[in-house]
Scaffold this motif. Structure first.
Motif, PDB file in Angstrom:
ATOM      1  N   UNK A  28     -29.379 -58.671  74.580  1.00  0.00           N
ATOM      2  CA  UNK A  28     -28.001 -58.416  72.912  1.00  0.00           C
ATOM      3  C   UNK A  28     -28.392 -57.612  72.162  1.00  0.00           C
ATOM      4  N   UNK A  29     -29.217 -56.551  72.594  1.00  0.00           N
ATOM      5  CA  UNK A  29     -29.541 -55.353  71.358  1.00  0.00           C
ATOM      6  C   UNK A  29     -29.056 -54.179  72.274  1.00  0.00           C
ATOM      7  N   UNK A  30     -29.102 -53.826  73.314  1.00  0.00           N
ATOM      8  CA  UNK A  30     -29.345 -52.921  74.313  1.00  0.00           C
ATOM      9  C   UNK A  30     -27.283 -52.832  74.508  1.00  0.00           C
ATOM     10  N   UNK A  31     -26.933 -54.111  74.386  1.00  0.00           N
ATOM     11  CA  UNK A  31     -25.320 -53.737  73.969  1.00  0.00           C
ATOM     12  C   UNK A  31     -24.243 -53.124  72.701  1.00  0.00           C
ATOM     13  N   UNK A  32     -25.535 -52.471  72.117  1.00  0.00           N
ATOM     14  CA  UNK A  32     -24.839 -51.718  71.369  1.00  0.00           C
ATOM     15  C   UNK A  32     -24.478 -52.083  69.547  1.00  0.00           C
ATOM     16  N   UNK A  33     -24.767 -53.739  69.806  1.00  0.00           N
ATOM     17  CA  UNK A  33     -24.072 -54.419  68.080  1.00  0.00           C
ATOM     18  C   UNK A  33     -25.071 -53.724  66.983  1.00  0.00           C
ATOM     19  N   UNK A  34     -25.834 -52.913  66.937  1.00  0.00           N
ATOM     20  CA  UNK A  34     -27.107 -52.548  65.727  1.00  0.00           C
ATOM     21  C   UNK A  34     -25.904 -50.925  65.600  1.00  0.00           C
TER      22      UNK A  34
ATOM     23  N   UNK B  75     -23.324 -50.083  66.157  1.00  0.00           N
ATOM     24  CA  UNK B  75     -22.429 -50.246  65.640  1.00  0.00           C
ATOM     25  C   UNK B  75     -22.309 -50.686  63.979  1.00  0.00           C
ATOM     26  N   UNK B  76     -23.089 -51.276  63.807  1.00  0.00           N
ATOM     27  CA  UNK B  76     -23.547 -52.439  62.211  1.00  0.00           C
ATOM     28  C   UNK B  76     -23.867 -50.919  61.786  1.00  0.00           C
ATOM     29  N   UNK B  77     -25.188 -50.055  62.024  1.00  0.00           N
ATOM     30  CA  UNK B  77     -25.953 -49.359  60.931  1.00  0.00           C
ATOM     31  C   UNK B  77     -24.945 -47.978  61.195  1.00  0.00           C
TER      32      UNK B  77
ATOM     33  N   UNK C 177     -37.516 -55.288  70.704  1.00  0.00           N
ATOM     34  CA  UNK C 177     -37.864 -53.714  70.825  1.00  0.00           C
ATOM     35  C   UNK C 177     -36.955 -53.236  71.648  1.00  0.00           C
ATOM     36  N   UNK C 178     -35.800 -54.230  71.461  1.00  0.00           N
ATOM     37  CA  UNK C 178     -34.092 -52.954  71.940  1.00  0.00           C
ATOM     38  C   UNK C 178     -33.738 -52.716  70.818  1.00  0.00           C
ATOM     39  N   UNK C 179     -33.494 -53.458  69.388  1.00  0.00           N
ATOM     40  CA  UNK C 179     -33.390 -53.408  68.280  1.00  0.00           C
ATOM     41  C   UNK C 179     -33.940 -51.742  68.331  1.00  0.00           C
ATOM     42  N   UNK C 180     -35.253 -50.827  68.110  1.00  0.00           N
ATOM     43  CA  UNK C 180     -35.810 -49.723  67.932  1.00  0.00           C
ATOM     44  C   UNK C 180     -34.898 -48.766  69.114  1.00  0.00           C
ATOM     45  N   UNK C 181     -35.243 -49.064  70.363  1.00  0.00           N
ATOM     46  CA  UNK C 181     -34.615 -47.623  71.143  1.00  0.00           C
ATOM     47  C   UNK C 181     -33.336 -47.513  70.843  1.00  0.00           C
TER      48      UNK C 181
ATOM     49  N   UNK D   1     -31.593 -48.465  67.996  1.00  0.00           N
ATOM     50  CA  UNK D   1     -31.905 -47.439  66.320  1.00  0.00           C
ATOM     51  C   UNK D   1     -32.403 -46.117  66.735  1.00  0.00           C
ATOM     52  N   UNK D   2     -32.948 -45.515  67.732  1.00  0.00           N
ATOM     53  CA  UNK D   2     -33.814 -44.289  67.659  1.00  0.00           C
ATOM     54  C   UNK D   2     -33.172 -43.979  68.459  1.00  0.00           C
ATOM     55  N   UNK D   3     -32.208 -43.796  69.760  1.00  0.00           N
ATOM     56  CA  UNK D   3     -31.400 -42.958  70.721  1.00  0.00           C
ATOM     57  C   UNK D   3     -30.264 -43.169  70.172  1.00  0.00           C
ATOM     58  N   UNK D   4     -29.271 -43.949  69.338  1.00  0.00           N
ATOM     59  CA  UNK D   4     -28.174 -43.609  69.000  1.00  0.00           C
ATOM     60  C   UNK D   4     -27.185 -42.534  68.168  1.00  0.00           C
ATOM     61  N   UNK D   5     -27.760 -41.875  66.950  1.00  0.00           N
ATOM     62  CA  UNK D   5     -28.372 -40.225  66.890  1.00  0.00           C
ATOM     63  C   UNK D   5     -27.736 -39.197  68.203  1.00  0.00           C
TER      64      UNK D   5
END
Length: 476
Positions: free
Chosen positions: A279-285, A287-289, A409-413, A415-419
């Motif tokens: 649910x986190x690595x689908x990219x939701x955060x 898009x939000x962040x 953990x998914x959220x962290x990954x 958040x760190x990898x998207x940029x």
């Protein structure tokens, strides 16, 4: 006739009581969403006021995550030992201390400490709030009640955006009091972070008025008190049935978390670990962040990009209502199938629009909103519903802590990898990679997740015990 009228009044009172208690517990989700999103408006201001290096800036943004991981790690054991209510009270105190501490912090070090404390509160609330609601709500309404937690979370995010914008727009006003001038004008990030003290205080006060989880009381042998609460929720007959079903599971009050790793609960464990992570690595955060940055890459101006982010927040709230009103009627699996399918399709189309340079006009925003809406009625709320009901009573707190840790953990990954992905791979491949990461959730729903609508937690536990060697799609 009088008996029918009295019965109707009793049912109405029970419904009001149920909603009020679940709404209080859902405030933990509101604080989770608010505290997570409010940071977005403070980063540049804190960086300027404290003259932060890039490393210090990153630490300010991510330090709360360390607190979240610690909070999740300890909340399961604490809630199983001392009760769901007392741990929720602890989370409210942590939120309150963090908000006030950030507002009046005298140095960057103290600001980091109070952000860590806030992270502890987020970690605890993100696990115990949906756990409490899932154990408190009757079977026929459990999906709806747990979805209130996700709704509160999305509302917290939107209100954080608006409160940041409001405080920033009024930062030029002057105040007679020096402290007020510093908090609301000179260093307005203090007001942004401190505003969370208001809902945290309300959450704390309201928690003293709600009861303990009846299933935790049963685990501790407090049957009479549990029966009183269950009868108040759903009537004496339903309470008697719930207690009878609970007793049929046997005495498991001293069950170890090792029980979860036995073959009988293996599927439940895989669901609990994979569904929150996916649910986190689908990219939701992402898009939000990083919504403004993504929209700017599509050609939007900064103001339009920020307006798009607020729109994203509203859509997230609105489509959560779809889950609230359908999850107990249509079931968990149909919502997951529809939402995951729509999310993957939206991500693929967004990537294609970037790849072919079709970024002028509204289409990027339209499909981002389509992705958000699909997440909001499926992954977002249904994930909490499922992980809150699939684990056995005796270790539900510890098991949900594992599931929530997987989510963080998914959220962290992400958040760190998207940029890094946006910079190195570009927007097209970033969204295609999110689509690829989201796709396994469709298989997970098809192969492992059973339909649990309308079933008691005890029936779900009995299902794992009686038919773990099979793969039926519906529990009977």
């Amino acid at each position: 006739m009088s008996i029918a009228i009295n019965s109707s009044k009793t049912a109405k009172k029970s419904s009001i009581y149920l909603y009020l208690v679940c709404l209080v517990a859902a405030l933990g989700g509101f604080l989770f969403g608010f505290d997570t999103a409010v940071i977005s408006g403070t980063i540049s201001l804190v960086k300027t006021d404290f003259n932060l290096s890039p490393v210090s800036e990153g630490w300010f943004v991510s330090c709360a995550l360390l607190g979240c991981i610690i909070g999740v790690s300890i909340s399961g054991k604490l809630s199983d030992k001392y009760g769901r209510k007392i741990v929720l009270i602890i989370s409210a105190i942590l939120f309150l201390a963090s908000a006030l501490g950030c507002m009046f912090s005298g140095s960057f070090t103290s600001l980091i400490i109070f952000r860590l404390i806030g992270g502890l509160g987020i970690g605890v609330a993100s696990m115990v709030s949906p756990l409490y609601i899932s154990e408190f709500a009757p079977s026929r309404l459990r999906g709806m009640m747990v979805s209130l937690y996700q709704l509160a979370l999305t509302i917290g995010i939107v209100l954080a955006y608006f409160s940041n914008a409001y405080l920033a727009n009024h930062a030029s006003e002057t105040h007679d009091n020096d402290a007020m001038q510093k908090i609301f004008s000179g260093e307005v990030w203090r007001a942004m972070l401190g505003l969370g003290a208001l809902p945290a205080g309300i959450f704390l006060l309201c928690l003293f008025l709600v009861p303990e989880s009846p299933r935790w009381l049963l685990l501790k042998g407090k049957e009479q008190r549990a029966a009183e609460i269950l009868a108040k929720i759903d009537g004496p007959d339903a309470a008697a049935n719930e207690i009878k079903a609970f007793k049929a599971q046997g005495d498991e009050s001293n069950t170890s978390i090792k029980e979860l790793f036995k073959p009988v609960y293996r599927k439940a464990l895989w669901i609990g670990l994979l569904l929150p992570f996916l649910s986190q690595v689908c990219g939701i955060n992402a898009v939000i962040y990083y919504g403004p940055r993504i929209l700017e890459q599509a050609g939007f101006t900064l103001n339009n990009a920020l307006g798009g982010q607020v729109t994203i927040g509203f859509v997230n709230v609105v489509f959560t209502f779809v889950a609230i009103f359908t999850v107990d009627k249509w079931g968990r699996r149909p919502l997951l199938f529809a939402g995951i399918g729509g999310a993957v399709l939206s991500l693929v189309v967004i990537g294609a629009l970037f790849a072919f340079g079709l970024t002028s006009g509204p289409w990027i925003l339209v499909f981002i909103l389509a992705f958000i809406s699909c997440f909001a009625f499926s992954f977002g709320p249904v994930c909490w519903v499922v992980v809150g009901e699939i684990f056995p009573n005796a270790i539900r707190g510890k098991a949900m802590a594992l599931a929530t840790l997987s989510l963080w953990i998914g959220n962290f990954l992400v958040g760190q990898l998207t940029p890094v992905m946006l910079e190195g791979l570009g927007s097209a491949w970033t969204f295609w990679l999110f689509a690829l990461c989201c796709s396994p959730a469709f298989w997970l729903t098809w192969k492992l997740i059973p339909e649990t609508k309308g079933l008691s937690l005890e029936n779900i536990e009995a299902y794992w015990k009686s038919s773990y060697h099979k793969s039926p799609k519906t529990i009977k």
